[in-house]
Design a protein around this motif. Structure first.
Motif, mmCIF file in Angstrom:
data_model
loop_
_atom_site.group_PDB
_atom_site.id
_atom_site.type_symbol
_atom_site.label_atom_id
_atom_site.label_comp_id
_atom_site.label_asym_id
_atom_site.label_seq_id
_atom_site.Cartn_x
_atom_site.Cartn_y
_atom_site.Cartn_z
ATOM 1 N N UNK A 177 0.841 -1.196 0.000
ATOM 2 C CA UNK A 177 0.000 0.000 0.000
ATOM 3 C C UNK A 177 0.879 1.251 0.000
ATOM 4 N N UNK A 178 1.912 1.261 0.826
ATOM 5 C CA UNK A 178 2.820 2.413 0.879
ATOM 6 C C UNK A 178 3.495 2.623 -0.474
ATOM 7 N N UNK A 179 3.959 1.560 -1.090
ATOM 8 C CA UNK A 179 4.648 1.666 -2.376
ATOM 9 C C UNK A 179 3.716 2.194 -3.467
ATOM 10 N N UNK A 180 2.483 1.670 -3.510
ATOM 11 C CA UNK A 180 1.520 2.123 -4.507
ATOM 12 C C UNK A 180 1.059 3.550 -4.211
ATOM 13 N N UNK A 181 0.990 3.914 -2.945
ATOM 14 C CA UNK A 181 0.636 5.284 -2.543
ATOM 15 C C UNK A 181 1.684 6.267 -3.071
ATOM 16 N N UNK A 182 2.941 5.897 -2.949
ATOM 17 C CA UNK A 182 4.031 6.789 -3.361
ATOM 18 C C UNK A 182 4.211 6.829 -4.880
ATOM 19 N N UNK A 183 4.141 5.663 -5.528
ATOM 20 C CA UNK A 183 4.501 5.597 -6.939
ATOM 21 C C UNK A 183 3.318 5.710 -7.899
ATOM 22 N N UNK A 184 2.118 5.363 -7.421
ATOM 23 C CA UNK A 184 0.943 5.370 -8.302
ATOM 24 C C UNK A 184 -0.135 6.342 -7.822
ATOM 25 N N UNK A 185 0.170 7.068 -6.747
ATOM 26 C CA UNK A 185 -0.836 7.944 -6.122
ATOM 27 C C UNK A 185 -2.107 7.163 -5.799
ATOM 28 N N UNK A 186 -1.927 5.915 -5.328
ATOM 29 C CA UNK A 186 -3.049 5.044 -4.974
ATOM 30 C C UNK A 186 -3.466 5.362 -3.538
ATOM 31 N N UNK A 187 -4.693 5.823 -3.348
ATOM 32 C CA UNK A 187 -5.129 6.287 -2.027
ATOM 33 C C UNK A 187 -6.238 5.449 -1.407
ATOM 34 N N UNK A 188 -6.622 4.359 -2.073
ATOM 35 C CA UNK A 188 -7.703 3.525 -1.529
ATOM 36 C C UNK A 188 -7.385 2.060 -1.762
ATOM 37 N N UNK A 189 -7.437 1.278 -0.687
ATOM 38 C CA UNK A 189 -7.320 -0.172 -0.805
ATOM 39 C C UNK A 189 -8.665 -0.796 -0.451
ATOM 40 N N UNK A 190 -9.095 -1.764 -1.264
ATOM 41 C CA UNK A 190 -10.334 -2.484 -0.968
ATOM 42 C C UNK A 190 -10.010 -3.961 -0.760
ATOM 43 N N UNK A 191 -10.912 -4.656 -0.100
ATOM 44 C CA UNK A 191 -10.719 -6.085 0.132
ATOM 45 C C UNK A 191 -11.905 -6.671 0.853
ATOM 46 N N UNK A 192 -11.858 -7.964 1.071
ATOM 47 C CA UNK A 192 -12.902 -8.639 1.838
ATOM 48 C C UNK A 192 -12.822 -8.246 3.297
ATOM 49 N N UNK A 193 -13.866 -8.558 4.049
ATOM 50 C CA UNK A 193 -13.921 -8.174 5.463
ATOM 51 C C UNK A 193 -12.776 -8.768 6.268
ATOM 52 N N UNK A 194 -12.231 -9.912 5.817
ATOM 53 C CA UNK A 194 -11.122 -10.538 6.545
ATOM 54 C C UNK A 194 -9.806 -9.778 6.355
ATOM 55 N N UNK A 195 -9.806 -8.788 5.462
ATOM 56 C CA UNK A 195 -8.582 -8.015 5.189
ATOM 57 C C UNK A 195 -8.534 -6.685 5.938
ATOM 58 N N UNK A 196 -9.503 -6.439 6.797
ATOM 59 C CA UNK A 196 -9.582 -5.151 7.483
ATOM 60 C C UNK A 196 -8.299 -4.854 8.272
ATOM 61 N N UNK A 197 -7.805 -5.838 8.996
ATOM 62 C CA UNK A 197 -6.592 -5.625 9.792
ATOM 63 C C UNK A 197 -5.391 -5.297 8.934
ATOM 64 N N UNK A 198 -5.228 -5.998 7.816
ATOM 65 C CA UNK A 198 -4.117 -5.724 6.914
ATOM 66 C C UNK A 198 -4.243 -4.347 6.264
ATOM 67 N N UNK A 202 -1.763 -0.997 6.732
ATOM 68 C CA UNK A 202 -1.167 -0.260 5.626
ATOM 69 C C UNK A 202 -1.372 1.231 5.760
ATOM 70 N N UNK A 203 -2.557 1.626 6.192
ATOM 71 C CA UNK A 203 -2.836 3.044 6.416
ATOM 72 C C UNK A 203 -1.948 3.608 7.515
ATOM 73 N N UNK A 204 -1.718 2.818 8.562
ATOM 74 C CA UNK A 204 -0.861 3.252 9.660
ATOM 75 C C UNK A 204 0.583 3.412 9.179
ATOM 76 N N UNK A 205 1.037 2.510 8.302
ATOM 77 C CA UNK A 205 2.392 2.629 7.771
ATOM 78 C C UNK A 205 2.522 3.871 6.898
#
Length: 422
Positions: A177-198, A202-205
């Protein structure tokens, strides 16, 4: 209706971080968003389809979808939703899986759409270049062990045991998430409910890695776990998972899965898996309530999803096989269509050019004995390629072959047997 409102109306919004902030970003900017797909098999399955379609919904709303194939994290294994360690695959296997998954994503997402064409990235491209020292100093230092232990994906595994390999998965996904945020200006990650912690890790990092005074606007969104009304696991059948790869799950089998949807589930599935308007789905709901025997909603669901995942030709082929099996008129089927429609029926290989019907029934174990075979024929229980055959002296020969390869014998109303000529 904006994209978040549409997701809510369809029952596809489970959790969001800073919903008001995300809504503002979506209203005022073209947002790049991503979802990760780890190559744990050589095909995605319909459990992955909801997330792929969320990317597509955002693309239809003008945003830029990024599909991340986990060529790196796929070598590690995600502990989320599992009670035991994953079996680790070798690099060649994961590379092969990654290539196939990228091709499947390209069939659903639009990779040529002007200013918001979808893109595929592979996290092996950056994870493989990172040294152990860089990983520990630049990324690992931002993660407290207590913080990680509190995450559901880790906490649920503590009693059963978790290796450092899978324990570190959260950090690797966060770095994606950090890498895509920096290099692709990616500001949103989506996923299944089991991915909430991950996702929140990523947002905290991203927050911790930002320069002092820099405002890091990034968001997370999860979709709910899809469940069936009867309590069974979605996407599973007696034969196993429903795959997106037509070699693993034929278009006919794929179509049949959707057309056999329970009345209690079909309206939810229309919301989740199609782009039909909410108004049209409401009309189909009335059909289910008033004329459930016609299965209008199921047919529409099967048509929409089969066309989207495969194509119009695959849909028409699946419908042709379905109609042939329903009517019993099988002579119009091609060899490929027979392979699909009779994939799981008992099969007998035959090398002779011709064979007496009684002998063939016994040899192929369609009838238990010659006496039983004679009774089955005389009683009108035997059909060859859909036509009843009551001649005890009948010989099955080249004229009974479909496409020169197959003869289909039916005993009774529903017991099919496939004769395959060597």
């Amino acid at each position: 209706m904006d994209i978040l409102q549409d997701l809510k109306a369809r029952g596809l919004l489970n959790q969001t971080t800073d919903e008001d902030g995300l809504k503002e970003q979506l209203a005022n900017n073209q947002v790049t968003l991503y979802c990760g797909f780890d190559p744990t098999a050589d095909s995605l399955h319909i459990g992955n389809l909801v997330a792929i379609l969320i990317l597509k919904r955002f693309q239809e709303a003008g945003h830029r979808p990024l599909a991340l194939v986990g060529g790196g994290t796929g070598l590690i294994g995600d502990p989320s939703g599992r009670s035991s360690e994953r079996q680790l695959n070798d690099e060649d296997t994961v590379r092969n899986y990654s290539e196939k998954i990228a091709g499947q994503l390209a069939k659903v997402l639009d990779f040529e759409k002007g200013g918001n064409a979808a893109v595929v990235r592979n996290n092996l491209d950056w994870l493989s270049d990172m040294t152990m020292i860089e990983f520990l100093r630049d990324v690992g230092k931002h993660f407290g062990v207590n913080y990680m232990l509190a995450k559901d994906s880790v906490e649920s595994r503590i009693q059963h045991g978790i290796s450092f390999t899978e324990f570190s998965y959260m950090i690797l996904q966060s770095y994606d998430f950090l890498n895509l945020f920096r290099k692709e200006n990616c500001t949103l990650q989506i996923g299944g409910s089991d991915q909430w912690g991950n996702i929140t890790a990523g947002l905290e990092l991203i927050r911790r890695s930002s320069e002092e005074g820099e405002e890091a606007k990034a968001f997370g969104l999860t979709v709910p776990l899809i469940t069936k009304a009867d309590g069974s696991k979605f996407g599973k059948t007696a034969g196993g998972a429903i795959w997106l790869d037509p070699e693993k799950t034929t278009p006919y089998e794929f179509y049949q899965f959707w057309i056999n949807t329970d009345d209690r589930d079909v309206i939810n599935f229309l919301h989740y898996f199609t782009f039909l308007s909410l108004e049209e789905i409401d009309e189909l709901k009335k059909e289910v309530e008033n004329q459930p025997e016609k299965r209008v909603a199921q047919r529409r669901l099967a048509e929409e999803v089969t066309t989207m995942v495969h194509d119009e030709a695959a849909l028409k082929q699946a419908q042709k096989i379905t109609e042939a099996l329903f009517s019993g008129d099988l002579k119009g089927l091609t060899g490929d269509e027979i392979e699909q429609g009779f994939k799981d029926v008992p099969t007998h290989s035959l090398s002779e050019d011709e064979k007496g019907l009684i002998d063939l029934l016994v040899e192929a174990k369609i009838s238990s004995s010659k006496r039983q075979a004679r009774e089955d024929i005389q009683n009108g229980a035997i059909y060859i390629n859909g036509e009843r055959q009551q001649d005890l002296k009948y010989t099955v020969d080249a004229e009974d072959r479909i496409d020169g390869k197959f003869t289909i014998i039916r005993r009774g109303k529903k017991k099919y047997f496939l004769i395959r000529y060597e």
